[in-house]
Write a protein that holds these residues in place. Structure first.
Motif, short mmCIF file in Angstrom:
data_model
loop_
_atom_site.label_atom_id
_atom_site.label_comp_id
_atom_site.label_asym_id
_atom_site.label_seq_id
_atom_site.Cartn_x
_atom_site.Cartn_y
_atom_site.Cartn_z
N ASP A 70 31.50 -62.38 45.16
CA ASP A 70 32.22 -63.84 44.54
C ASP A 70 33.39 -63.82 44.46
O ASP A 70 34.04 -64.19 43.49
N CYS A 71 34.16 -63.31 45.50
CA CYS A 71 35.87 -63.56 45.53
C CYS A 71 36.12 -64.94 45.50
O CYS A 71 35.72 -65.52 46.44
N ALA A 72 36.93 -65.27 44.67
CA ALA A 72 37.30 -66.64 44.70
C ALA A 72 37.95 -67.23 45.63
O ALA A 72 37.80 -68.53 45.88
N TYR A 73 38.64 -66.42 46.55
CA TYR A 73 39.33 -67.11 47.66
C TYR A 73 38.79 -67.34 48.99
O TYR A 73 39.21 -67.83 49.96
N ARG A 77 31.78 -66.63 49.72
CA ARG A 77 31.55 -65.95 48.38
C ARG A 77 29.97 -66.49 48.06
O ARG A 77 29.53 -67.53 48.45
N SER A 79 28.71 -67.88 45.51
CA SER A 79 28.58 -69.04 44.91
C SER A 79 28.90 -70.33 45.60
O SER A 79 28.98 -71.56 45.26
N SER A 80 29.45 -70.07 46.80
CA SER A 80 29.85 -71.35 47.90
C SER A 80 28.93 -72.02 48.52
O SER A 80 27.82 -71.30 48.89
N LEU A 180 40.88 -62.31 41.15
CA LEU A 180 40.22 -63.10 41.97
C LEU A 180 39.07 -62.43 42.73
O LEU A 180 38.23 -63.23 43.14
N SER A 269 37.62 -72.25 43.53
CA SER A 269 37.83 -71.98 41.98
C SER A 269 38.75 -72.83 41.23
O SER A 269 39.99 -72.90 41.98
N LYS A 270 38.78 -73.01 39.97
CA LYS A 270 39.86 -73.66 39.35
C LYS A 270 41.15 -72.55 39.40
O LYS A 270 42.30 -73.05 38.83
N LEU A 272 42.35 -70.80 41.58
CA LEU A 272 43.10 -70.89 42.75
C LEU A 272 44.06 -72.00 42.81
O LEU A 272 43.78 -73.23 42.13
#
Length: 417
Positions: A70-73, A77, A79-80, A180, A269-270, A272
């Motif tokens: 679940d890498c934010a960038y 990921r 959760s995308s 991240l 993600s918030k 980023l």
């Protein structure tokens, strides 16, 4: 879902990875005598372009955009909320051969999201390369994105079949990666890079030491390894990026570090940034990277730390020109007498023209007409050099004024932004 639908999804998902150059591969004669499909050299490639302007000459796809991380960038990921797809290994093999025979590509760049585990995913990637090389005698270029968590045995197998391997360090700093992409380990990534370096070096040494009575040892990733860093997703400044690159080149002998400007993604993600950094920042980092590797510059010279804040490259002028404007005392440089090291620091002179100058001045003093034949940008070059019939005469007394003259117009600068 048919193959074309999968291709549409997984080719689009691969566009965020920039590290797909095919330089340094050479010929593949070790697969046996006779025929074979493909070549790592020659012409006839149909180049395609990603939406952000990058040129792609390989079939550049993901095996799957499913991922357990679940890498934010990362747009893929877990959760995308993106449409997912997955190729079977034989589908990738068939696509590669079909595209090559139609002269669309020169090879394959294959990456993947992590499915089940690092070992399971790496097994699938290696199987594609093995099938192409052994079952179909494919001699074109193969670049595999390797999984740091995979076993040493799988990394070794990948290097036997691929021309180049790469492991993305993702972000310039360990703190950025921890914030991240907490499921990834900077130590694990660098450990896998170290394994690849050791195997590449061992293969080269073995091939150099071969005797006439012994068979030539197999090659291991003959085009070396590369990596990619995302720029602008975290708070790292350009000095952090360049420091990380110098360490990577020195410790792992990477062929290239690729810089990829962060691109905002759906359902971000918030943590980023809301906006992408200007693309000219990515461009300046590539220029700075070149200066570090081929022009004898140090990071301190290109991106000096100041008490004012972050050490960022100048977006209006290139890094070499920015350094020259900060150090007018080093100029003008006499092109007829200066050593190679000083010539390489002159704005507007590249390595090829420096060689030409060194060769030409053995036969007589250089003059303005000779500089015109170099096809260097004279507008940038002349304020910093002197020859038999030219001296800049005070052009460097006002570096601020000279900067204003040499900086691109707002319209030109906007082409990069």
């Amino acid at each position: 879902m048919n193959t074309l639908e999968k291709l549409s999804i997984l080719a689009d998902a691969a566009k965020y990875d920039a590290s797909c150059a095919s330089s340094g591969a050479g010929k593949r004669h070790s697969l046996g005598k006779g025929g074979g499909v493909g070549s790592t050299e020659g012409m006839g490639i149909c180049h395609s372009y990603t939406p952000d302007g990058r040129c792609v000459s390989l079939l550049k796809i993901l095996l799957t955009n499913f991922c357990i991380y679940d890498c934010a960038y990362c747009v893929n990921r877990v959760s995308s909320n993106v449409r997912r797809a997955r190729f079977a290994t034989d589908e990738v093999v068939r696509l590669t051969l079909d595209f090559y025979k139609r002269n669309y590509i020169e090879g394959l760049f294959l990456s993947s999201g992590i499915i089940r585990s690092g070992d399971y995913t790496m097994e699938q990637l290696v199987e594609v390369a093995r099938c192409l090389r052994e079952d179909h005698q494919f001699r074109g270029y193969i670049h595999l994105k390797t999984i740091p968590e995979a076993s040493p045995e799988l990394l070794a197998a990948a290097g036997r079949y691929a021309d180049r391997l790469s492991i993305n360090v993702e972000l310039p700093t360990e703190s950025g990666l921890g914030a991240l992409a907490p499921e990834k380990s900077a130590r694990g990534i660098r450990g896998a890079m170290g394994q690849l370096r050791w195997r590449i070096d061992e293969s080269k040494d073995a091939r150099r030491a071969k005797t006439p009575t012994r068979a030539k040892p197999p090659r291991f990733a003959p085009a070396g390894q590369s990596t990619q860093m995302i720029v602008g997703a975290d708070g790292a400044d350009d000095r952090d990026v360049l420091d990380a690159s110098v360490a990577l080149y020195g410790n792992y002998r990477l062929r290239r570090v690729y810089y990829s400007a962060f691109s905002p993604i759906p359902d971000a993600s918030k943590v980023l940034p809301l906006k992408a950094p200007p693309l000219v920042r990515e461009h300046r980092l590539y220029q700075a990277d070149w200066l570090l590797r081929f022009y004898g510059f140090e990071v301190d010279e290109i991106a000096p730390r100041t008490p004012a804040g972050a050490a960022m490259l100048d977006l209006e002028v290139d890094p070499k020109l920015a350094w020259a404007l900060r150090h007018p005392e080093c100029f003008p440089v006499d092109l007829n007498t200066a050593p190679k090291e000083r010539l390489l620091r002159v704005p507007g002179l590249g390595t090829r023209n420096v060689k030409r100058i060194l060769a030409a001045r053995r036969h007589g003093a250089l003059r303005l007409d000779d500089l015109a034949r170099l096809r260097s940008p004279l507008r940038k070059l002349l304020p910093f050099v002197q020859v038999a019939d030219h001296h800049p005469r005070g052009a460097l007394d006002r570096p601020d004024r000279l900067r204003a003259q040499l900086a691109p117009s707002p319209r030109q600068a906007g082409l990069f932004g």
